[in-house]
Design an enzyme around this catalytic site. Sequence first.
Site, short mmCIF file in Angstrom:
data_model
loop_
_atom_site.label_atom_id
_atom_site.label_comp_id
_atom_site.label_asym_id
_atom_site.label_seq_id
_atom_site.Cartn_x
_atom_site.Cartn_y
_atom_site.Cartn_z
N GLY A 190 0.71 -0.65 -0.16
CA GLY A 190 -0.60 -0.36 0.17
C GLY A 190 0.37 1.07 -0.06
O GLY A 190 2.04 1.31 0.04
N MET A 210 0.91 9.76 4.03
CA MET A 210 1.48 9.11 5.08
C MET A 210 2.88 7.94 4.69
O MET A 210 3.51 8.23 5.57
CB MET A 210 0.63 8.49 6.18
CG MET A 210 -0.02 7.34 5.29
SD MET A 210 0.51 5.90 4.41
CE MET A 210 1.28 5.35 6.12
N VAL A 216 3.55 1.46 2.68
CA VAL A 216 2.81 -0.10 3.95
C VAL A 216 3.65 -1.23 3.07
O VAL A 216 3.52 -1.34 2.08
CB VAL A 216 1.21 -0.26 4.05
CG1 VAL A 216 1.66 -1.33 5.07
CG2 VAL A 216 1.19 0.88 4.48
N LYS A 222 4.77 -0.28 8.14
CA LYS A 222 4.36 1.27 7.55
C LYS A 222 5.24 2.64 8.25
O LYS A 222 5.79 2.45 9.28
CB LYS A 222 3.38 1.98 8.22
CG LYS A 222 2.41 2.98 7.63
CD LYS A 222 1.59 4.19 8.51
CE LYS A 222 -0.29 3.33 7.97
NZ LYS A 222 -0.95 3.30 8.74
N GLU A 259 0.48 -6.01 13.35
CA GLU A 259 -0.77 -6.85 12.33
C GLU A 259 -0.74 -6.86 11.50
O GLU A 259 -1.20 -6.09 10.15
CB GLU A 259 -1.50 -6.82 13.38
CG GLU A 259 -2.82 -8.62 12.56
CD GLU A 259 -3.89 -8.37 13.51
OE1 GLU A 259 -4.45 -9.15 13.25
OE2 GLU A 259 -3.55 -6.79 14.20
N ASP A 298 -11.40 9.04 12.47
CA ASP A 298 -10.83 8.94 11.37
C ASP A 298 -11.74 7.70 10.89
O ASP A 298 -10.64 6.82 10.22
CB ASP A 298 -9.55 9.06 10.75
CG ASP A 298 -9.56 9.10 9.36
OD1 ASP A 298 -10.35 9.70 8.86
OD2 ASP A 298 -8.75 9.11 8.46
N PRO A 308 -14.47 3.86 4.99
CA PRO A 308 -14.02 2.86 4.71
C PRO A 308 -13.30 2.46 4.48
O PRO A 308 -12.63 1.45 4.20
CB PRO A 308 -15.08 2.87 3.34
CG PRO A 308 -15.97 4.14 4.08
CD PRO A 308 -15.87 5.07 4.92
N ALA A 309 -12.19 3.49 4.23
CA ALA A 309 -10.49 3.10 4.22
C ALA A 309 -10.07 2.28 5.53
O ALA A 309 -8.97 1.65 5.05
CB ALA A 309 -9.86 4.19 3.50
N ASN A 310 -10.10 2.77 6.67
CA ASN A 310 -9.70 2.01 7.42
C ASN A 310 -10.75 1.22 7.87
O ASN A 310 -10.36 1.06 9.54
CB ASN A 310 -9.76 3.07 8.72
CG ASN A 310 -8.41 4.20 8.17
OD1 ASN A 310 -8.01 3.75 7.61
ND2 ASN A 310 -8.88 5.67 8.65
#
Length: 447
Positions: free
Chosen positions: A19, A23, A26, A41, A94, A139, A142-144
Amino acid sequence: MSDAGQLIAGRYRLDGRIGQGAMGVVWRARDERLDRVVAVKQLGYDPAIGQAAGDQASQRALREARLTARLRHPHAITVHDVVEHDGEPYLVMEYLPSRSLADLLLDRETLPADDVARIGLQVSSALATAHAEGIVHRDVTPANVLLADSGVAKIADFGISRATGEGTVTGGGFIAGTPAYLSPEVANGREAGFPADVFSLGSTLYRALEGTPPFGTDDNPIALLLRVAREDVIPPRHEGPLAEVLTRLLQRDPDARPSMAEVRQLFEAVTENRPLPPPRPRGHLGTRLLKVHRPRWRLVLVAAAGAVLLALGVVIGTILVPDGGTSVAAPVSSAPPPAPTTTADLGCAASYEVTNSWPGGYQVQVTVRNDRTDDLSGWSVRWTLPDGHHITGLWNGTYTVDGSTVTVDNAGWNATLDAGASTTFGFIALTGNGTGADRPQLTCRTV
């Protein structure tokens, strides 16, 4: 930038990228000490916000990661470690082979009500535990929400993406990606607390059930933020207990929403085909929850203050009010403000900071501090506006322009300041060229 095969902190061997966002990157990696697969990350920075801001955001993210690493729940992505390598911060988490709910909804648009309820039960269970620990996610989108093939749902990035600007700041300095899931109080510039997580979870699940966020969509982020801040939720087309639960989560008044522990009970009732518990009396359990967890919540807010300001400063800056209008209230702070830029000691001091800029415009925050030994009951700040500059929106005060002289008077709610206390106001200014980098001299007077 790290490469595949690199050993991080003498322990984590990077395998492949899984990903990438504002930020950073990943990676899937192997913990060679414990012989397990993890997600690493690498906290980078978005060029749109600059190296200095990105570095500060990364450090804030590290501090918050250390705070939230204590959370252990089967439906929350666990932070295993926080390390630095070659001066760069990394979070070790994780690893869950999964898709985000956002990715899934790109393919399917909506999900069956039973699936939405099961996701809601799992995520609310994790968030209820986080709230009990004094942790606010801030936050929930749906992305999280990560979904494994087994049907397990887990919530990720407790404050990390907001702290680093992931999906928040674009090159133009406006909100992108998450405004549709903000609670009205956050869109209005208030602190994100437990009720904001409840609303955002409701917004996320509403999107999965209805195919659109509860305030709709708009390519213009400012228009969308104004809609969130001022308008009511679009009533769901679906009927039944799940729609009733989402309606309770999406109450405009934060005190009218259930606590996250109650949200979990509501989803348990839906998934088990039991009658829904009746709504609690307004202000009862929610007030009790804040009293029980107040010390931990304050600890979280202190540790995450820089992260919140990075995200909410942009949110507030994009919510325009009519010229001369008074904005929505924001908390009065007693924290020390930036170095004053006032020209004289007239009972108060004011400092001026450009918090965001883009070609043809900029955003400013002004901090007003009571320099007296007793309370003041009103204040006024004055400065000279550069030629060609025009204020198009101001919050937390009222303003007048006489020629090139701008005068900002307190709003009703922030007129009174204790000795040494401070408050802020902000505005958006437009200009034909330049970015408003020069700081004017301010005059602050008590009234």
